[in-house]
Design a protein around this motif. Structure first.
Motif, PDB file in Angstrom:
ATOM      1  N   CYS A  14      48.879   8.210  13.694  1.00  0.00           N
ATOM      2  CA  CYS A  14      47.680   7.147  13.386  1.00  0.00           C
ATOM      3  C   CYS A  14      46.568   7.517  13.975  1.00  0.00           C
ATOM      4  CB  CYS A  14      48.271   5.443  14.065  1.00  0.00           C
ATOM      5  SG  CYS A  14      50.129   5.012  12.986  1.00  0.00           S
ATOM      6  N   SER A  44      43.405  -1.884  13.728  1.00  0.00           N
ATOM      7  CA  SER A  44      44.061  -1.413  12.027  1.00  0.00           C
ATOM      8  C   SER A  44      45.281  -0.803  13.112  1.00  0.00           C
ATOM      9  CB  SER A  44      42.698  -0.208  12.488  1.00  0.00           C
ATOM     10  OG  SER A  44      42.131  -1.316  11.521  1.00  0.00           O
ATOM     11  N   MET A  48      49.182  -1.445  11.647  1.00  0.00           N
ATOM     12  CA  MET A  48      49.626  -0.080  11.367  1.00  0.00           C
ATOM     13  C   MET A  48      51.020  -0.397  12.151  1.00  0.00           C
ATOM     14  SD  MET A  48      47.524   3.471  10.195  1.00  0.00           S
ATOM     15  CE  MET A  48      45.856   2.815  11.340  1.00  0.00           C
ATOM     16  N   ASP A  51      52.792  -2.992  11.011  1.00  0.00           N
ATOM     17  CA  ASP A  51      53.679  -2.443   9.747  1.00  0.00           C
ATOM     18  C   ASP A  51      55.226  -2.102   9.401  1.00  0.00           C
ATOM     19  OD1 ASP A  51      51.924  -4.416   8.335  1.00  0.00           O
ATOM     20  OD2 ASP A  51      50.282  -3.065   7.355  1.00  0.00           O
ATOM     21  N   LYS A  52      54.656  -0.466  10.432  1.00  0.00           N
ATOM     22  CA  LYS A  52      55.839   0.425  10.315  1.00  0.00           C
ATOM     23  C   LYS A  52      56.580   0.001  11.200  1.00  0.00           C
ATOM     24  CE  LYS A  52      57.186   5.107  10.497  1.00  0.00           C
ATOM     25  NZ  LYS A  52      57.532   5.890   8.800  1.00  0.00           N
TER      26      LYS A  52
END
Length: 86
Positions: A14, A44, A48, A51-52
């Motif tokens: 990421c 951000s 991420m 979400d992952k």
């Protein structure tokens, strides 16, 4: 299956998308001083990861995080409560 290496690799992946292509990212790179991340990019990154990894990350963990490895250590209790021991 989630383990420390998989999560750290994802954090580094990421981050690679957030910095210059030629910039080396290591587990002990300082997110601000070495990588130049601004607060919006850090947020951000957290989104991420949420979400992952399908977890909720409290914003206050950032007070104790300066490196990707420290971020992993801060995430472990949340990951383990959702997935068991890593």
């Amino acid at each position: 299956m989630l383990n420390r290496k998989v999560v750290l690799d994802y954090i580094l992946e990421c981050l690679q998308g957030m910095v210059a292509d030629d910039q080396e990212i290591k587990p002990d790179s300082d997110l601000v001083n070495d990588l130049g991340l601004e607060s919006i990019k850090v947020m951000s990154l957290l989104m991420m990861l949420e979400d992952k990894l399908d977890i909720s990350i409290p914003i206050n963990i950032l007070m104790y995080v300066r490196t990707p490895e420290q971020l992993l250590d801060a995430l472990l209790p949340h990951l383990e409560s959702a997935n068991g021991t890593l």
